[in-house]
Each structure stands twice: as structure tokens, then as C-alpha cells.
Design a protein around this motif. Structure first.
Motif, mmCIF file in Angstrom:
data_model
loop_
_atom_site.group_PDB
_atom_site.id
_atom_site.type_symbol
_atom_site.label_atom_id
_atom_site.label_comp_id
_atom_site.label_asym_id
_atom_site.label_seq_id
_atom_site.Cartn_x
_atom_site.Cartn_y
_atom_site.Cartn_z
ATOM 1 N N THR A 141 0.730 -0.961 -0.158
ATOM 2 C CA THR A 141 -0.266 0.256 0.002
ATOM 3 C C THR A 141 0.829 1.385 -0.116
ATOM 4 O OG1 THR A 141 -1.824 -1.217 1.122
ATOM 5 C CG2 THR A 141 -1.515 1.016 1.695
ATOM 6 N N LEU A 142 1.808 1.535 0.450
ATOM 7 C CA LEU A 142 3.334 1.738 0.854
ATOM 8 C C LEU A 142 3.399 1.958 -0.794
ATOM 9 C CD1 LEU A 142 4.458 2.229 4.316
ATOM 10 C CD2 LEU A 142 2.652 3.444 3.859
ATOM 11 N N PHE A 143 4.001 1.712 -1.278
ATOM 12 C CA PHE A 143 4.422 2.250 -2.447
ATOM 13 C C PHE A 143 3.612 1.713 -3.666
ATOM 14 C CE2 PHE A 143 4.832 0.009 -6.917
ATOM 15 C CZ PHE A 143 5.626 0.661 -6.752
ATOM 16 N N ILE B 282 5.706 9.204 -7.848
ATOM 17 C CA ILE B 282 6.653 8.866 -8.485
ATOM 18 C C ILE B 282 8.156 8.409 -8.974
ATOM 19 C CG2 ILE B 282 6.824 10.473 -9.428
ATOM 20 C CD1 ILE B 282 7.170 6.656 -11.362
ATOM 21 N N VAL B 283 8.915 9.664 -7.389
ATOM 22 C CA VAL B 283 9.836 9.804 -7.244
ATOM 23 C C VAL B 283 10.347 8.781 -6.681
ATOM 24 C CG1 VAL B 283 11.915 11.359 -6.421
ATOM 25 C CG2 VAL B 283 10.260 11.675 -8.243
ATOM 26 N N VAL B 284 9.142 8.480 -5.273
ATOM 27 C CA VAL B 284 9.723 7.512 -4.235
ATOM 28 C C VAL B 284 9.757 5.987 -4.920
ATOM 29 C CG1 VAL B 284 8.949 6.194 -1.847
ATOM 30 C CG2 VAL B 284 9.096 9.031 -2.633
ATOM 31 N N LYS B 285 8.198 6.043 -6.211
ATOM 32 C CA LYS B 285 8.195 4.539 -6.296
ATOM 33 C C LYS B 285 9.534 3.908 -7.185
ATOM 34 C CE LYS B 285 3.522 4.137 -6.997
ATOM 35 N NZ LYS B 285 1.977 4.524 -8.071
ATOM 36 N N VAL B 286 9.746 5.234 -8.408
ATOM 37 C CA VAL B 286 11.588 4.671 -9.341
ATOM 38 C C VAL B 286 12.775 4.600 -8.076
ATOM 39 C CG1 VAL B 286 13.127 5.743 -10.285
ATOM 40 C CG2 VAL B 286 11.048 6.527 -11.053
ATOM 41 N N VAL C 42 14.038 11.511 2.496
ATOM 42 C CA VAL C 42 14.430 13.130 2.413
ATOM 43 C C VAL C 42 13.070 13.375 1.593
ATOM 44 C CG1 VAL C 42 15.241 15.844 2.111
ATOM 45 C CG2 VAL C 42 16.603 13.330 2.801
ATOM 46 N N TRP C 43 12.947 13.132 0.531
ATOM 47 C CA TRP C 43 11.888 13.145 -0.905
ATOM 48 C C TRP C 43 9.790 12.595 0.175
ATOM 49 C CZ3 TRP C 43 12.143 15.594 -5.126
ATOM 50 C CH2 TRP C 43 10.875 15.638 -6.000
ATOM 51 N N GLY C 44 10.570 11.656 0.709
ATOM 52 C CA GLY C 44 8.620 11.499 1.347
ATOM 53 C C GLY C 44 8.392 12.372 2.769
ATOM 54 N N ILE C 45 9.568 12.918 3.123
ATOM 55 C CA ILE C 45 9.613 14.208 4.336
ATOM 56 C C ILE C 45 9.008 15.245 4.452
ATOM 57 C CG2 ILE C 45 10.624 15.279 6.444
ATOM 58 C CD1 ILE C 45 12.191 12.708 7.006
ATOM 59 N N MET C 46 9.817 15.928 2.709
ATOM 60 C CA MET C 46 9.894 17.015 1.874
ATOM 61 C C MET C 46 7.653 16.653 1.215
ATOM 62 S SD MET C 46 12.879 17.734 -0.016
ATOM 63 C CE MET C 46 11.853 18.996 -0.831
ATOM 64 N N ARG C 47 7.422 15.889 1.187
ATOM 65 C CA ARG C 47 6.147 15.751 0.465
ATOM 66 C C ARG C 47 5.433 15.841 1.764
ATOM 67 N NH1 ARG C 47 3.664 10.978 -0.966
ATOM 68 N NH2 ARG C 47 1.427 11.686 -2.425
ATOM 69 N N SER C 48 5.214 15.128 2.750
ATOM 70 C CA SER C 48 4.752 15.285 3.820
ATOM 71 C C SER C 48 4.291 17.175 5.086
ATOM 72 C CB SER C 48 4.865 14.181 5.402
ATOM 73 O OG SER C 48 5.855 12.758 5.228
ATOM 74 N N PHE C 49 5.743 17.198 4.378
ATOM 75 C CA PHE C 49 5.610 19.114 5.394
ATOM 76 C C PHE C 49 4.585 19.500 3.896
ATOM 77 C CE2 PHE C 49 9.496 18.032 7.861
ATOM 78 C CZ PHE C 49 8.741 18.244 9.150
ATOM 79 N N VAL D 220 -2.416 13.193 7.894
ATOM 80 C CA VAL D 220 -1.849 13.199 6.939
ATOM 81 C C VAL D 220 0.198 12.957 6.573
ATOM 82 C CG1 VAL D 220 -1.121 16.088 6.018
ATOM 83 C CG2 VAL D 220 -3.878 15.312 7.147
ATOM 84 N N VAL D 221 0.522 13.223 8.090
ATOM 85 C CA VAL D 221 1.902 13.276 7.848
ATOM 86 C C VAL D 221 2.200 11.720 7.855
ATOM 87 C CG1 VAL D 221 3.913 14.192 9.011
ATOM 88 C CG2 VAL D 221 2.114 14.950 9.697
ATOM 89 N N ALA D 222 2.176 11.016 8.749
ATOM 90 C CA ALA D 222 2.325 9.267 8.973
ATOM 91 C C ALA D 222 1.937 8.486 7.196
ATOM 92 C CB ALA D 222 1.140 8.735 9.095
ATOM 93 N N PRO D 223 1.268 9.180 6.366
ATOM 94 C CA PRO D 223 1.592 8.195 5.332
ATOM 95 C C PRO D 223 2.583 8.788 4.166
ATOM 96 C CG PRO D 223 -0.556 9.516 4.832
ATOM 97 C CD PRO D 223 0.467 9.883 5.609
ATOM 98 N N GLY D 224 3.821 10.060 4.116
ATOM 99 C CA GLY D 224 4.578 10.132 3.431
ATOM 100 C C GLY D 224 6.068 9.966 4.466
ATOM 101 N N ILE D 225 6.121 10.180 5.657
ATOM 102 C CA ILE D 225 7.021 9.185 6.361
ATOM 103 C C ILE D 225 6.622 8.213 5.980
ATOM 104 C CG2 ILE D 225 7.674 9.364 8.808
ATOM 105 C CD1 ILE D 225 6.553 11.580 9.304
ATOM 106 N N ALA D 226 5.897 7.089 6.053
ATOM 107 C CA ALA D 226 6.119 6.449 6.173
ATOM 108 C C ALA D 226 6.859 5.499 4.647
ATOM 109 C CB ALA D 226 4.386 4.585 6.591
ATOM 110 N N GLU D 227 6.459 6.195 3.935
ATOM 111 C CA GLU D 227 6.880 5.826 2.348
ATOM 112 C C GLU D 227 8.242 6.250 2.570
ATOM 113 O OE1 GLU D 227 5.042 8.805 -0.110
ATOM 114 O OE2 GLU D 227 3.115 7.200 0.722
ATOM 115 N N ALA D 228 8.944 7.139 2.991
ATOM 116 C CA ALA D 228 10.031 7.644 3.149
ATOM 117 C C ALA D 228 11.050 6.105 4.350
ATOM 118 C CB ALA D 228 10.755 8.833 3.601
ATOM 119 N N LEU D 229 10.564 6.339 5.085
ATOM 120 C CA LEU D 229 11.270 4.437 5.745
ATOM 121 C C LEU D 229 10.842 3.846 5.562
ATOM 122 C CD1 LEU D 229 10.073 5.414 9.900
ATOM 123 C CD2 LEU D 229 11.721 6.213 8.437
ATOM 124 N N LEU D 230 9.874 3.089 4.688
ATOM 125 C CA LEU D 230 9.944 2.153 2.789
ATOM 126 C C LEU D 230 11.733 2.484 2.434
ATOM 127 C CD1 LEU D 230 8.826 -0.593 2.822
ATOM 128 C CD2 LEU D 230 6.981 0.671 1.170
#
Length: 230
Positions: A16-18, A23-27, A152-159, A172-182
Motif C-alpha cells: 500500500t505504501l508503495f 513517482i519519485v519514491v516509486k522509482v 528526504v523526498w518523502g518527508i518533504m512531501r509530508s511537510f 496527514v503526515v504519517a503516509p509520507g513519512i512511512a513511504e520515506a522510511l520504507l
């Protein structure tokens, strides 16, 4: 809600996180997963290569030491492709060239040439045995930084989502941070085995090189005695 805000989700499974990542994080994730698969393919291939090299060299060295270094020993060359056989072939090729010129045979020069070709054969076999280790070193060095870029990109997206929605809720913040950590986790999953394997295989290559050096000394000693008898 603005269209660029990240929707609140309760499913934080890796798939789900993926799927919800941009697109940047997916790549980045796909690249790191490909690097991880390539790493394990190299590890398995290297293990098999090392085992074959040791087993074939064990058998060849035992047969040569039992039969002795004679003209009959060349029968092993046609059917053996072990690193030890490569050294034997290089030494015997130079030996044959040297003894053909018996009238002008310089024994010291012949010994030096045999030593040189054995040294070159050792370097060639070591290069062949370690030819893919540089990929492991590269993946081990770069993958954590690629994963960090995804973080970094995921955290920027969260902010950005926080600013767009004017909502500081964790949903609101959790999904982007979770993506970043993944992304970071995948980077470490690719890098850690690569670093461990590179160090272990590098040590194994060094030990195998020392073994080839010992066999080369055995060949030089025997061929030197043959030169003394001419």
C-alpha cells in the motif's frame, strides 16, 4: 481539501505504501529492489564459482603432485579448466619454449620467465574470480544514500501536505513519512548483504590467491630442478 494533499490511510503495508507513493519514491524503491535482487544473484553465483574453483583446484593439484611434473602431465590440460590448471599450463608453455633452445639456454633467464608467467597467471585467475565483487562494493556504498534520498523526498512531501491542508494531524503526515522510511529500509536491505558479501568474498579471494602462490612455488621448484638436470 486541496488536490495535492495526501489522503488519510489506515493500511500501512509495504504494498500500500508503495502504491500511494509518488513517482519519485516509486522509482527509488524499484531501483533499490532491483539492486537487492542483483546483489543476491551475484552472491549465489559467487558462492558457486568459489566452490567450483576450490574443488577443481584440489583435484588438479592432487593429481599433479601424484603424477609429477612430466610430459605426461600435460594430459590434464585438455580437460581441466581450474585455476591451478591455468597456472600449470602457463608454466609448461614457457618451459617448452625455453627448452627448445637448448644450445642457447639461459637457465636463470628461463627461471625468471617462468616466475613471470606464473605471476601473470595468478593475477588473471584472481581477476576472474573477483570480477563481480565491484558491483557488490558499489551497491553497498550507494544504496543507503539512494534510500536516504527517498527518505528526504518523502518527508518533504509530508511537510508540503501539511502546508497545503493546514492540518497537522498525524493522519496527514504519517503516509509520507512511512513511504520515506520504507525507502530507507529497502536501501539498507540492499546495502547490508552487499557489504557483508563483499568483505567475505574479498577475504576468500585473498586466501585463494595465497593458495595459488603456494602452488606456483611448487611448480617453480620442480621446473627449476628440471632445468638443473638439462
Amino acid at each position: 481539501m486541496p488536490t495535492d494533499a495526501v489522503p488519510a490511510v489506515t493500511d500501512f503495508s509495504p504494498i500500500t505504501l508503495f502504491m500511494q507513493a509518488d513517482i519519485v519514491v516509486k522509482v527509488i524503491m524499484l531501483g533499490l529492489m532491483a539492486a537487492s535482487i542483483w546483489t543476491w544473484a551475484i552472491i549465489v553465483a559467487q558462492i558457486l564459482k568459489n566452490r567450483r574453483a576450490h574443488a577443481a583446484s584440489d583435484q588438479f593439484e592432487a593429481e599433479i603432485k601424484e603424477a609429477g611434473i612430466t610430459s605426461e602431465s600435460t594430459k590434464h590440460l585438455g580437460r581441466d579448466s581450474s585455476p591451478a590448471a591455468a597456472l600449470f599450463k602457463a608454466a609448461m608453455t614457457e618451459w617448452t619454449k625455453s627448452v627448445r633452445a637448448k644450445a642457447s639456454l639461459d637457465k636463470d633467464a628461463a627461471r625468471e620467465r617462468i616466475a613471470d608467467v606464473l605471476e601473470g597467471a595468478i593475477e588473471g585467475e584472481v581477476d576472474r574470480l573477483s570480477e563481480r565483487l565491484n558491483y557488490l562494493a558499489t551497491i553497498g556504498s550507494i544504496a543507503p544514500f539512494v534510500g536516504l534520498f527517498g527518505t528526504v523526498w518523502g518527508i518533504m512531501r509530508s511537510f508540503t501536505s501539511i502546508a497545503a491542508s493546514q492540518n497537522t494531524s498525524l493522519s496527514v503526515v504519517a503516509p509520507g513519512i512511512a513511504e520515506a522510511l520504507l525507502a530507507t529500509a529497502i536501501g539498507l536491505f540492499a546495502a547490508i548483504p552487499a557489504v557483508i558479501a563483499y568483505n567475505r568474498f574479498g577475504h576468500g579471494v585473498n586466501r585463494f590467491e595465497a593458495r595459488l602462490v603456494r602452488f606456483a612455488r611448487y611448480l617453480r621448484g620442480n621446473l627449476s630442478r628440471e632445468l638443473d638436470a638439462l
